[in-house]
Design an enzyme around this catalytic site. Structure first.
Site, PDB file in Angstrom:
ATOM      1  N   SER A 166       0.688  -1.163  -0.050  1.00 28.39           N
ATOM      2  CA  SER A 166      -0.044  -0.145   0.089  1.00 28.39           C
ATOM      3  C   SER A 166       0.715   1.241  -0.026  1.00 28.39           C
ATOM      4  CB  SER A 166      -0.920  -0.236   1.178  1.00 28.39           C
ATOM      5  OG  SER A 166      -1.937   0.889   1.163  1.00 28.39           O
ATOM      6  N   ASP A 379      -8.074  -5.877  -5.889  1.00 26.21           N
ATOM      7  CA  ASP A 379      -7.918  -4.878  -5.215  1.00 26.21           C
ATOM      8  C   ASP A 379      -8.388  -3.556  -5.895  1.00 26.21           C
ATOM      9  OD1 ASP A 379      -6.938  -3.103  -3.150  1.00 26.21           O
ATOM     10  OD2 ASP A 379      -4.895  -3.065  -4.152  1.00 26.21           O
ATOM     11  N   HIS A 438      -6.221  -6.482  -1.873  1.00 26.18           N
ATOM     12  CA  HIS A 438      -5.189  -5.659  -1.297  1.00 26.18           C
ATOM     13  C   HIS A 438      -4.082  -6.364  -0.537  1.00 26.18           C
ATOM     14  CE1 HIS A 438      -3.589  -1.765  -0.778  1.00 26.18           C
ATOM     15  NE2 HIS A 438      -3.361  -1.822   0.411  1.00 26.18           N
TER      16      HIS A 438
END
Length: 467
Positions: A166, A379, A438
């Site tokens: 991230s 994601d 994610h």
């Protein structure tokens, strides 16, 4: 604008510290058998980074391929690698303190750092010590590595790979450049293996532009929702082009709210799901600042909430980290709560949040540093569509050769079910991970372990399934 913000940060910091004793630097500690070490490094006056190193019980010594160390960097900014990455993704134990079958210790030693200062167990004694840019975070991390590696022959023998998730990807690329510079200057004694960017926030512009079309294609937005999303995304694109990064962060907050409202709360970490986060009670009348703050809270709460929903846990991560783990570590100051300064970290970095880091990736590639990119198929927040878009903006001279390379399927455990795809040319490597959101190591643990072996060339005792 800076003085009111600084006053607010200091007020919040005082609130966090009111019931505690004065903060002070701590010393390193560890287990009797040497399998774990942890401690603080005062990277700058009144700025303390916490680290936790695990040595693998499956470590293979005296190999022609040295056993690697992985430095895991969490996102947010303000999300704790020592907590989330460790206990919810790749560390040896889960939040029930039960062994994790898919721990990355099978392939590497693991170094978790609560980065930047103010994250997790890391802390600042004054808000003036919070970082305001990704480069400042990289400088702090480089100082920590100098303290850990210089003079430590055992660590120096283990090549270091930075694996980021991230927002951690922005920290990873700036750290990579800082590490290469420090090594060349003779200031840092380590072997740098490269970086891996997992669903990372490298180019915010390309991600926000991808959200509307992607969600329309998978029926999560209709034509009206897509139009609203695209309209705000184009505003963000203009703001970024004009260097108005703080304003772009504010508009990003509005955009996430608009998407949630028009998709019946799609989960930003897996667009096939509804949001795993609690309702934030937002209304259409909220101000831009309120929308941004709600999006910040959504990220910080959503990280742990989404991952908690993936496993059966009898204890919350917050209770675990502020309870038995804090007691085990012994060196966490009494008045430091895990995650207690996380909101301050995001606020301090809000003017850097929407700044792209494509140029840094380009620079690393041109230096010959190994760069791996991996992306979960479902994601949303760091969607594959956006990742592929920013990769095509690279000025790297070998990009066309990379584009022309053959993409190979990935299998796992010899089940012959396609789990993903892989493409590589020179020092750029890309993994498309199917049925993963994610958090790739959580959604596809077998593929993630295979990928880690290939990234680090770790001399594992057991073979990893090949395509």
């Amino acid at each position: 604008m800076e003085k009111p913000l600084l006053c607010l940060l200091n007020l919040l910091l005082c609130f966090h510290q009111f019931y505690g004793r004065s903060l002070r630097p701590s010393i390193a500690y560890g287990t009797a058998d040497g399998s774990e070490e942890w401690g603080y490094v005062e990277v700058r006056p009144k700025a303390h980074l916490f680290w936790w190193l695990y040595r693998s019980p499956q470590r293979v010594e005296n190999s022609s391929s040295p056993w690697p160390t992985v430095l895991w960097l969490q996102g947010g900014p303000g999300a704790s690698g020592v907590g989330i990455g460790n206990f919810q993704e790749v560390g040896p134990l889960d939040t029930n303190l039960k062994p994790r079958e898919s721990t990355w210790l099978q392939r590497a030693d693991l170094l978790f750092v609560d980065n930047p200062v103010g994250t997790g167990y890391s802390y600042v004694e004054n808000t003036s010590s919070l970082v305001k840019t990704d480069e400042e975070s990289a400088s702090d991390l480089t100082m920590l590595l100098k303290k850990l590696y210089n003079g430590n022959e055992r660590l120096q023998k283990s090549p270091l790979y930075v694996v980021a998730e991230s927002y951690g990807g922005k920290f990873a690329v700036t750290l990579g450049l800082s590490v290469v510079k420090a090594i060349k200057a003779g200031q840092l004694n380590l072997t740098f293996g490269g970086i891996a960017l997992g669903d990372t926030w490298i180019s915010p512009e390309d991600f926000v532009l991808s959200w509307g079309p992607l969600l329309k294609d998978v029926s999560r937005l209709d034509i009206n929702g897509e139009e609203k999303s695209n309209s705000l995304a184009k505003v963000i694109q203009t703001q970024i082009a004009e260097g108005k990064y703080k304003e772009a962060t504010d508009t990003w907050g509005q955009l996430e709210y608009v998407i949630s409202e028009n998709s019946n709360s799609v989960d930003f970490y897996n667009f096939l799901l509804d949001s795993a986060m609690d309702p934030l009670g937002m209304t259409s009348a909220e101000s831009t600042a309120a929308a941004t703050q709600s999006s910040v809270k959504m990220i910080m709460r959503g990280y742990s909430r989404y991952l908690s929903s993936k496993a059966v846990s009898t204890v919350s991560l917050n209770d675990l980290m502020n309870g038995i783990i804090k007691q085990k570590l012994k060196i966490i100051p009494e008045n430091v709560s895990w995650d207690g300064q996380a909101d301050l970290v995001f606020i301090s970095l809000e003017s850097d949040f929407m700044k792209p880091r494509i140029n840094e990736v380009d620079e690393l590639l041109s230096m010959g540093v190994n760069v791996t990119i991996y992306s979960g198929q479902v994601d949303l927040i760091c969607a594959t569509k956006g990742t592929e878009a920013w990769v095509q903006k690279l000025k790297w001279k070998e990009l066309q050769n990379f584009n022309n390379a053959t993409r190979e399927p990935i299998y796992c455990e010899n089940d012959m079910v396609t789990r993903g795809f892989f493409k590589s040319y020179s020092n750029l490597h890309f993994y498309w991970i199917l049925e993963a959101g994610h958090y790739v190591p959580v959604d596809q643990p077998c593929v993630a372990l295979r990928m880690l072996s290939e990234i680090t060339q770790s001399p594992a005792r057991t073979s990893v399934a090949s395509s």
